[in-house]
Scaffold this motif. Structure first.
Motif, short mmCIF file in Angstrom:
data_model
loop_
_atom_site.label_atom_id
_atom_site.label_comp_id
_atom_site.label_asym_id
_atom_site.label_seq_id
_atom_site.Cartn_x
_atom_site.Cartn_y
_atom_site.Cartn_z
N VAL A 13 0.82 -1.21 0.00
CA VAL A 13 0.00 0.00 0.00
C VAL A 13 0.86 1.26 0.00
CG1 VAL A 13 -1.77 1.28 1.25
CG2 VAL A 13 -1.82 -1.22 1.22
N TRP A 14 1.91 1.26 0.82
CA TRP A 14 2.74 2.47 0.94
C TRP A 14 4.09 2.06 1.49
CZ3 TRP A 14 4.77 5.58 5.09
CH2 TRP A 14 5.15 6.89 4.71
N VAL A 32 -4.91 1.94 10.81
CA VAL A 32 -5.81 2.03 9.66
C VAL A 32 -7.14 2.55 10.18
CG1 VAL A 32 -6.98 0.77 7.82
CG2 VAL A 32 -4.64 0.16 8.46
N GLY A 33 -7.64 3.60 9.56
CA GLY A 33 -8.89 4.19 9.98
C GLY A 33 -10.10 3.35 9.60
N PRO A 34 -11.26 3.68 10.14
CA PRO A 34 -12.48 2.91 9.85
C PRO A 34 -12.83 2.86 8.37
CG PRO A 34 -12.82 4.35 11.73
CD PRO A 34 -11.50 4.73 11.15
N ASP A 35 -12.42 3.87 7.59
CA ASP A 35 -12.72 3.90 6.16
C ASP A 35 -11.56 3.39 5.31
OD1 ASP A 35 -15.29 4.96 6.53
OD2 ASP A 35 -14.47 6.97 6.76
N ALA A 37 -8.20 4.20 5.59
CA ALA A 37 -7.06 5.10 5.38
C ALA A 37 -5.89 4.64 6.24
CB ALA A 37 -7.45 6.53 5.75
N LEU A 38 -4.73 4.46 5.62
CA LEU A 38 -3.52 4.12 6.36
C LEU A 38 -2.93 5.40 6.94
CD1 LEU A 38 -1.14 2.18 7.10
CD2 LEU A 38 -0.14 2.81 4.89
N ALA A 39 -2.60 5.40 8.23
CA ALA A 39 -1.99 6.55 8.89
C ALA A 39 -0.70 6.11 9.56
CB ALA A 39 -2.94 7.17 9.90
N VAL A 40 0.38 6.85 9.31
CA VAL A 40 1.70 6.52 9.84
C VAL A 40 2.26 7.76 10.53
CG1 VAL A 40 4.01 5.68 9.30
CG2 VAL A 40 2.05 4.89 7.95
N LEU A 41 2.73 7.61 11.75
CA LEU A 41 3.29 8.71 12.52
C LEU A 41 4.82 8.67 12.40
CD1 LEU A 41 3.12 11.07 14.48
CD2 LEU A 41 2.92 9.41 16.36
N LEU A 42 5.39 9.74 11.85
CA LEU A 42 6.83 9.85 11.66
C LEU A 42 7.42 10.83 12.67
CD1 LEU A 42 7.05 10.22 7.75
CD2 LEU A 42 7.01 8.12 9.11
N VAL A 43 8.61 10.51 13.15
CA VAL A 43 9.36 11.43 14.01
C VAL A 43 10.79 11.50 13.48
CG1 VAL A 43 7.95 10.96 16.03
CG2 VAL A 43 10.05 9.66 15.66
N GLU A 57 4.97 14.02 12.43
CA GLU A 57 4.23 14.27 11.20
C GLU A 57 3.36 13.05 10.92
OE1 GLU A 57 5.12 16.36 7.00
OE2 GLU A 57 6.32 14.56 7.38
N LEU A 58 2.08 13.28 10.68
CA LEU A 58 1.15 12.21 10.37
C LEU A 58 0.97 12.13 8.86
CD1 LEU A 58 -0.80 10.14 11.79
CD2 LEU A 58 -2.61 11.77 11.25
N VAL A 59 1.29 10.96 8.30
CA VAL A 59 1.07 10.70 6.88
C VAL A 59 -0.19 9.86 6.75
CG1 VAL A 59 2.06 9.76 4.76
CG2 VAL A 59 3.56 10.71 6.52
N THR A 60 -1.16 10.35 5.99
CA THR A 60 -2.41 9.61 5.76
C THR A 60 -2.49 9.25 4.29
OG1 THR A 60 -3.47 10.89 7.52
CG2 THR A 60 -4.90 9.62 6.06
N VAL A 61 -2.66 7.96 4.00
CA VAL A 61 -2.66 7.45 2.63
C VAL A 61 -4.04 6.88 2.31
CG1 VAL A 61 -1.55 5.88 1.00
CG2 VAL A 61 -0.21 6.89 2.86
N THR A 62 -4.67 7.43 1.27
CA THR A 62 -5.97 6.95 0.80
C THR A 62 -5.89 6.74 -0.71
OG1 THR A 62 -6.91 9.13 0.33
CG2 THR A 62 -7.09 8.33 2.60
N ALA A 63 -6.99 6.31 -1.29
CA ALA A 63 -7.04 6.14 -2.74
C ALA A 63 -6.85 7.46 -3.47
CB ALA A 63 -8.37 5.49 -3.14
N ARG A 64 -7.10 8.56 -2.77
CA ARG A 64 -6.94 9.89 -3.39
C ARG A 64 -5.53 10.42 -3.30
NH1 ARG A 64 -11.53 10.01 -0.40
NH2 ARG A 64 -10.51 11.18 1.27
N GLY A 65 -4.67 9.73 -2.57
CA GLY A 65 -3.28 10.18 -2.48
C GLY A 65 -2.81 10.28 -1.04
N GLU A 66 -1.76 11.04 -0.84
CA GLU A 66 -1.07 11.15 0.45
C GLU A 66 -1.23 12.55 1.01
OE1 GLU A 66 3.58 11.52 1.51
OE2 GLU A 66 3.05 9.64 0.52
#
Length: 294
Positions: A13-14, A32-35, A37-43, A57-66
């Motif tokens: 996925v990412w 992974v959110g209820p819908d 969406a993959l969310a990754v917390l970077l430091v 920094e929170l990176v959120t990845v969906t079908a629409r992009g990052e």
């Protein structure tokens, strides 16, 4: 000679971009959110403990992009990450805060701009955590929490709202045995699933219906799954050894194996987290995230 286990594919996925790796950034929590969406917390900083308060920094990845956004002055260690309605974020520590009554805050809700807006006390020895579409928080605890002093952890399994108020806890005799160790969490439509094993070392899966406020527990085909996903009468389970197994649920809530195989992925499998969302299982290996369907 015994036949070698088949290799099973998983969809990537990412992957943490090379520019983040070169900049010394690392992923310390993910969800992974209820819908879906993959969310990754970077430091920033390789190989160092993350001590609160910290910025990330929170990176959120969906079908629409990052999408990327900053989280500022997070006051708890990033043991668990979850997404809430309204683009809010939950960060929770594994262990309870050490106040006079052992119930000081160990979690925080951050608003859509990444700022802390609410502290929560979510229990000690928190092993599994997920959220649903309505913002409820579903949790399973380890033995130190079950036998400790924190009131939220005592039942072993619990659900709260975003304010930390209990919306479900198992009633007397509702569970087949008493939980000893929480393992993993998943959602299926509006229901929540929690995997755990008992004092008798028997594995169970408990499905909670939040609208009715009741649960139903079924045996688990694995005592200690790393993660699982369920949709209807189908389920997929991931073991700590990197084996995937697909099952169908039969009469009497038993599981019949359909197929299984071993993952061949670059990087070590994340041994702490895997999430199930509506029959899709998400997991991490190295600096990449994958999904498979039940």
């Amino acid at each position: 000679m015994p036949k070698a286990p088949a290799t099973v594919p998983a969809a990537e996925v990412w992957r943490l971009p090379e520019q983040d790796v070169r900049a010394g950034r690392r992923a310390v929590a993910w969800t992974v959110g209820p819908d879906g969406a993959l969310a990754v917390l970077l430091v920033d900083g390789q190989g160092r403990s993350v001590l609160p308060p910290f910025d990330g920094e929170l990176v959120t990845v969906t079908a629409r992009g990052e999408r990327r956004r900053s989280l500022v002055q997070v006051p708890v260690e990033p043991g668990h990450l979850a997404l809430l309605p309204g683009h809010r974020v939950l960060v929770a520590a594994h262990r309870a805060g050490r106040g006079d009554d052992d119930t000081s805050p160990n979690a925080v809700v951050l608003d859509d701009e990444g700022r802390p807006v609410r502290d929560l006390a979510l229990g000690d020895d928190l092993q599994a955590l997920t959220t649903d579409r309505d913002g409820r928080i579903w949790m399973a605890f380890g033995d130190e929490g079950v036998y400790g002093d924190h009131p939220l952890a005592h039942p072993g399994l619990i659900g709260t709202d975003t304010g930390g108020r209990v919306v479900w806890r198992p009633g007397k005799g509702e569970l087949p045995e008493w939980p000893l160790e929480g393992l993993a969490a998943a959602t299926e439509n509006k229901a929540a699933w929690l995997a755990w094993y008992s004092e008798e070392l028997v594995g169970f899966l408990t499905r909670i219906d939040p609208a009715a406020g009741i649960s139903r527990s079924v045996p688990s085909p694995f005592r200690e799954p790393l993660g699982f996903a369920i949709t209807g009468d189908r389920g997929v389970f991931l073991t700590l050894g990197g084996e995937l197994a697909w099952y169908g649920r039969t009469a009497g809530d038993r599981w019949a194996e359909r197929r299984r195989g071993v993952l061949r992925l670059p990087g070590a499998l994340d041994q702490e987290r895997a999430y199930g969302r509506d029959g899709v299982l998400w997991f991490r290996a190295g600096d990449a995230w994958y999904r498979v369907e039940a």
